[in-house]
Design an enzyme around this catalytic site. Structure first.
Site, mmCIF file in Angstrom:
data_model
loop_
_atom_site.group_PDB
_atom_site.id
_atom_site.type_symbol
_atom_site.label_atom_id
_atom_site.label_comp_id
_atom_site.label_asym_id
_atom_site.label_seq_id
_atom_site.Cartn_x
_atom_site.Cartn_y
_atom_site.Cartn_z
ATOM 1 N N ASP A 194 -1.292 -4.123 -10.912
ATOM 2 C CA ASP A 194 -1.983 -2.847 -10.774
ATOM 3 C C ASP A 194 -2.063 -2.213 -12.171
ATOM 4 O OD1 ASP A 194 -3.045 -0.681 -9.563
ATOM 5 O OD2 ASP A 194 -1.386 -0.329 -8.187
ATOM 6 N N SER A 195 -3.075 -1.401 -12.428
ATOM 7 C CA SER A 195 -3.249 -0.883 -13.787
ATOM 8 C C SER A 195 -2.218 0.171 -14.176
ATOM 9 C CB SER A 195 -4.637 -0.265 -13.929
ATOM 10 O OG SER A 195 -4.693 0.962 -13.236
ATOM 11 N N GLY A 196 -1.698 0.892 -13.198
ATOM 12 C CA GLY A 196 -0.772 1.984 -13.487
ATOM 13 C C GLY A 196 -1.440 3.343 -13.485
ATOM 14 N N GLY A 197 -2.780 3.380 -13.431
ATOM 15 C CA GLY A 197 -3.490 4.668 -13.434
ATOM 16 C C GLY A 197 -3.067 5.560 -12.274
ATOM 17 N N PHE A 198 -2.825 4.954 -11.125
ATOM 18 C CA PHE A 198 -2.424 5.710 -9.933
ATOM 19 C C PHE A 198 -0.985 6.217 -10.071
ATOM 20 C CE2 PHE A 198 -0.843 5.912 -5.527
ATOM 21 C CZ PHE A 198 -1.839 6.677 -4.936
ATOM 22 N N ASP B 247 -8.247 2.873 -14.173
ATOM 23 C CA ASP B 247 -9.193 3.755 -13.477
ATOM 24 C C ASP B 247 -8.608 5.159 -13.436
ATOM 25 O OD1 ASP B 247 -7.202 2.596 -11.663
ATOM 26 O OD2 ASP B 247 -8.128 3.907 -10.180
ATOM 27 N N GLN C 145 -13.965 4.281 -7.558
ATOM 28 C CA GLN C 145 -13.590 5.665 -7.269
ATOM 29 C C GLN C 145 -14.803 6.421 -6.733
ATOM 30 O OE1 GLN C 145 -10.641 6.661 -7.058
ATOM 31 N NE2 GLN C 145 -9.406 5.328 -8.372
ATOM 32 N N GLY D 28 -8.559 5.533 -4.560
ATOM 33 C CA GLY D 28 -8.442 6.830 -3.897
ATOM 34 C C GLY D 28 -7.516 6.720 -2.701
ATOM 35 N N ASP E 275 -2.197 -4.947 -0.519
ATOM 36 C CA ASP E 275 -0.810 -4.789 -0.968
ATOM 37 C C ASP E 275 -0.305 -3.473 -0.404
ATOM 38 O OD1 ASP E 275 -2.380 -3.238 -3.216
ATOM 39 O OD2 ASP E 275 -0.308 -2.567 -3.331
ATOM 40 N N CYS F 183 9.338 -14.636 16.699
ATOM 41 C CA CYS F 183 9.315 -14.732 15.228
ATOM 42 C C CYS F 183 10.108 -15.941 14.751
ATOM 43 C CB CYS F 183 9.888 -13.452 14.619
ATOM 44 S SG CYS F 183 9.905 -13.485 12.813
ATOM 45 N N CYS G 15 11.109 -16.346 11.536
ATOM 46 C CA CYS G 15 11.655 -16.051 10.201
ATOM 47 C C CYS G 15 13.123 -16.481 10.108
ATOM 48 C CB CYS G 15 11.499 -14.563 9.877
ATOM 49 S SG CYS G 15 12.809 -13.501 10.519
ATOM 50 N N CYS H 242 15.382 -14.124 12.265
ATOM 51 C CA CYS H 242 15.318 -14.243 13.721
ATOM 52 C C CYS H 242 15.849 -15.585 14.225
ATOM 53 C CB CYS H 242 13.888 -14.029 14.215
ATOM 54 S SG CYS H 242 13.369 -12.307 14.069
ATOM 55 N N HIS I 108 12.387 -10.393 7.617
ATOM 56 C CA HIS I 108 11.685 -10.359 8.915
ATOM 57 C C HIS I 108 10.342 -9.639 8.795
ATOM 58 C CE1 HIS I 108 10.641 -9.824 13.080
ATOM 59 N NE2 HIS I 108 10.458 -8.550 12.802
HETATM 60 ZN ZN ZN Z 1 11.875 -12.407 12.297
#
Ligand code: ZN
Length: 356
Positions: free
Chosen positions: A81-85, A138, A186, A213, A262, A308, A310, A313, A339
């Site tokens: 990410d650019s870091g602008g946010f 941005d 934007q 945004g 993300d 699940c 994972c 689990c 999980h």
């Molecule tokens: Zn799980």
């Protein structure tokens, strides 16, 4: 809605199957989970933050130890990410602590000297880290900004975007190994401003785009602009939903035409003891929580979710997870995070099979 969905995105660290979810490794780590834990969940990319990592440990320190992949132990694609946010959340006094100019964004953090993030520095940091998909700097306007503020933000985003494009082309001349550069669209809730931003960014030339945004409405769903932006872009460009999101919003954004996502939600929820299950119904992306700290789980021998697969689990009971949370053991956070990340990976797998 897009008719011809992209199925892969080529990066210097391998082809990424689409759609894809990137857990946020803001400071170079997915909180409570190492790279091996994340990979075991079936996720294929990470999102790091340029601004945070440029401060600690510094992009030159990361470069010195072989780049972001060697540094974090993650050998798949890494997005930055650019870091602008993030400038607004880091600056003392929020928006009041930030000043914008044509050349960049200046902000001050408590007890530190003023810092200026320029488009050139933003690209330099990302190139030093060696990430695979870079974001151009941005200017993210505040939620509810008036039309002049939105217009200024689009102007700055276009000017900084052009500088970022030129800077990356200078740093990485070989098109074979050059990382991808995405730009952020934007314009807030003003669709004309959004369209102007899209047209200007297309003229500069980027490899993909992100929705900038605030994507989430007061009622918790997606704002209309999330879908409107899809219709403004040619189909061949990958589209990233920054900060999207909750499972139901991620599925909704995918069906609108977004390819990658993300969000900090799954890992933050895990540390708060909110573990996802599919139990609430058949609507796309519908989910429920097991709130593992509740006393009722103290004698529950079932896994978090019987469906699940994972590592948590398949090995541990709700009673054990509950116990780890009660005694404040950090392993509980790791098992819960594993999980929730596997829940997101399964959600993505279902979208790829067109089953969600
Ligand atoms: Zn799980």
């Amino acid at each position: 809605m897009r008719d011809n969905r992209l199925t892969t995105l080529t990066t210097p660290h391998g082809d990424l199957k689409l759609p894809a979810f990137f857990p946020d490794a803001t400071r170079g780590v997915v909180r409570s989970a190492g790279a091996a834990d994340v990979a075991a969940c079936g996720l294929e990319g990470l999102m790091v933050n340029t601004l945070h990592l440029s401060m600690t440990p510094g992009s030159t320190a990361i470069k010195k130890v072989g780049g972001i992949h060697a540094f974090t132990g993650w050998d798949g694609p890494v997005v930055s990410d650019s870091g602008g946010f993030q400038v607004y959340s880091l600056a003392t006094g929020g928006t009041k602590g930030v000043s914008l100019s044509k050349s960049g964004v200046t902000f001050k953090m408590q007890g530190q000297k003023k810092r200026t993030l320029t488009p050139e520095k933003c690209i330099q940091y990302q190139v030093q880290m060696g990430t695979d998909i870079l974001f151009a700097l941005d200017d993210c306007p505040p939620d509810g900004a008036d039309s002049q503020t939105l217009a200024d933000s689009v102007d700055r985003t276009l000017a900084w975007g052009k500088t970022c494009r030129e800077a990356l082309d200078r740093h990485a001349e070989d098109p074979e190994t050059r990382p991808k550069l995405f730009a952020v669209i934007q314009g807030g809730d003003d669709l004309d401003a959004r369209r102007r931003c899209v047209d200007g960014l297309l003229r500069i030339g980027f490899d993909g785009f992100g929705f900038g945004g605030w994507p989430i409405s007061d009622s918790g769903g997606l704002v209309d602009e999330v879908g409107a932006v899809v219709e403004m872009l040619p189909e061949e460009f990958p589209l990233h939903g920054l900060g999207i999101g909750r499972p139901d919003n991620l599925v909704a954004a995918y069906h609108l035409g977004y390819d990658t996502f993300d969000c900090t939600i799954p890992t933050r929820d895990a540390r708060r003891g909110r573990l996802y299950t599919d139990e609430s119904g058949d609507a796309p992306g519908s989910f429920d929580y097991v709130r593992i700290e509740r006393e009722s789980f103290a004698r529950d021998d079932k896994p978090i979710d019987e469906r699940c697969d994972c590592p948590t689990c398949t090995r541990y009971s709700r009673a054990y997870l509950h116990h780890l949370f009660v005694i404040g053991e950090s392993t509980g956070h790791t098992l819960a995070t594993t999980h929730n990340l596997r829940y997101y990976a399964r959600l993505i797998e279902r979208l790829r099979r067109q089953d969600a």
